[in-house]
Scaffold this motif. Structure first.
Motif, PDB file in Angstrom:
ATOM      1  N   ARG A 280      44.387  55.720 -27.319  1.00 47.64           N
ATOM      2  CA  ARG A 280      43.096  55.058 -27.520  1.00 47.64           C
ATOM      3  C   ARG A 280      42.451  54.629 -26.199  1.00 47.64           C
ATOM      4  NH1 ARG A 280      42.246  54.699 -32.757  1.00 47.64           N
ATOM      5  NH2 ARG A 280      40.344  53.483 -32.426  1.00 47.64           N
ATOM      6  N   LYS A 308      37.775  64.563 -32.903  1.00 46.25           N
ATOM      7  CA  LYS A 308      38.506  63.316 -33.096  1.00 46.25           C
ATOM      8  C   LYS A 308      37.900  62.196 -32.252  1.00 46.25           C
ATOM      9  CE  LYS A 308      43.111  65.225 -34.124  1.00 46.25           C
ATOM     10  NZ  LYS A 308      44.521  65.246 -33.682  1.00 46.25           N
ATOM     11  N   MET A 312      36.178  58.702 -33.489  1.00 47.17           N
ATOM     12  CA  MET A 312      36.672  57.394 -33.054  1.00 47.17           C
ATOM     13  C   MET A 312      35.583  56.552 -32.391  1.00 47.17           C
ATOM     14  SD  MET A 312      40.394  58.644 -31.588  1.00 47.17           S
ATOM     15  CE  MET A 312      40.972  57.029 -31.072  1.00 47.17           C
ATOM     16  N   THR A 313      34.525  57.216 -31.940  1.00 46.34           N
ATOM     17  CA  THR A 313      33.425  56.479 -31.299  1.00 46.34           C
ATOM     18  C   THR A 313      32.190  56.401 -32.198  1.00 46.34           C
ATOM     19  OG1 THR A 313      32.777  58.541 -30.165  1.00 46.34           O
ATOM     20  CG2 THR A 313      34.181  57.010 -28.956  1.00 46.34           C
TER      21      THR A 313
END
Length: 375
Positions: A280, A308, A312-313
């Motif tokens: 992360r 991905k 995640m953002t």
């Protein structure tokens, strides 16, 4: 197969005349020949070349001076000039295999493998038991994508010469490159151990990695690193072997070393970016994954990892579009389906999310029925 410099003994050969001198000069040309031989033996190549040319200016038919001039020019890196002189020498003495060997070496050092092969083949035909000529012929075969021919030619010479590391190296290389890895790998690892060759360990490790023999691959690639191997691709391969064994802690510095050597290494950027993504560490992952995608825009893995990262953002629509394209290209690849399911829920598309979950279960059931993949 990665190209490496493998010829050890053979590249130091010169025409037989270059190692001898006459007991007493018969004339001025012979005197210059004698001085040229002495200078060449003392590695004063400029003086040797000058003396040989003076001898030939007096007696253009002095074959020894012509052959030795070709050898000296080649040793000095003047390959085109060496080829001219060797060709002239052979015109008057076509049976001089030592001169023909020098001609092949000049072509070889110049990078002209086609003409080098022709010269070495002629020497091999004339002297089929000459291992140095066979080694060079075998290597030019490999460079010309004729590895099977090299292996077939060299294998009969091996009996009784198993300690000849030049022969074993080229034979092992030819066997591995032609798909006979089971026969080639033990030979290459034997040579690497005996000669402490980082190149040998690298070739063996690369082949082991391709065969999914990860423990053996790691051992070979780490041995290459310990021998201070610094050629392109070594740390990338070592990182892949470590990662395949689940040793992320050891894989990460290997990929970092690969990027230090070549910041545009696609594989190192992809793997290290993926690791940072799992940790992360998104700010660190993004430039690596973006560069990987820039280097290979069609790479499914690079596109998957960017999807991905986008998810995640909060870039759900962008991530979904990429994953849908990956699904369409390979419906049986489970990873895009796994990633798409939660993204669809975030996009308020629960039916699509449930469909993806169902597909994942179906693929998993098929995989379980099929059993583990063959190694």
């Amino acid at each position: 197969m990665r190209s490496v410099s493998i010829v050890l003994v053979a590249l130091t050969l010169h025409a037989a005349w270059a190692q001898t001198s006459k007991p007493a000069p018969l004339n001025e040309a012979d005197e210059y020949l004698r001085k040229g031989v002495a200078a060449q033996q003392h590695k004063d190549l400029n003086a040797a070349i000058d003396d040989y040319r003076k001898a030939l200016a007096i007696d253009p038919k002095l074959a020894e001076a012509r052959a030795n001039l070709g050898a000296a020019l080649s040793e000095a890196g003047q390959f085109d000039a060496a080829i001219v002189e060797d060709t002239r020498a052979l015109a008057s003495a076509p049976d001089q295999t030592a001169v023909r060997m020098n001609l092949g070496l000049a072509y070889y050092k110049k990078g002209d493998m086609e003409n080098a092969h022709t010269a070495f083949e002629a020497v091999h035909v004339a002297r089929p038991q000459d291992v140095a000529a066979a080694v060079l012929l075998g290597y030019t075969d490999i460079k010309l994508d004729k590895s099977s021919e090299a292996a077939a030619m060299l294998t009969p010479l091996e009996n009784g010469r198993e300690s000849n590391m030049d022969l074993e190296y080229v034979l092992a290389y030819a066997l591995i490159d032609s798909g006979e890895e089971t026969a080639g790998l033990p030979r290459m690892e034997k040579v690497a151990k005996a000669t402490q060759s980082a190149d040998g360990y690298f070739i063996a490790g690369t082949a082991r990695l391709r065969r999914r023999e990860f423990h053996e691959a790691r051992a070979d690639l780490d041995a290459a690193i310990n021998l201070h191997g610094d050629f392109p691709g070594l740390f990338t391969m070592a990182g892949q072997a470590r990662d395949a064994l689940g040793d992320v802690e050891a894989a990460q510095p290997a990929f970092e070393a690969a990027l230090k050597a070549d910041p545009r290494d696609f594989t190192a950027n992809l793997y290290l970016g993926t690791m940072r993504l799992k940790q992360r560490n998104l700010d660190s992952a993004r430039p690596m994954l973006e560069l990987a995608l820039q280097l290979q825009p069609k790479s499914p893995m690079a596109r998957l990892q960017m999807a991905k990262l986008n998810a995640m953002t909060g870039k759900y629509a962008e991530a979904a579009a990429t994953l849908e394209e990956l699904e369409k290209a390979d419906p049986n690849w489970i990873d895009p389906h796994i990633e798409l399911a939660p993204i669809y829920y975030k996009l308020h598309r629960p039916d699509d999310g449930q469909r993806e979950r169902n597909i994942v279960q179906q693929i998993e059931a098929r995989q379980q029925k099929a059993g583990p993949p063959k190694q």
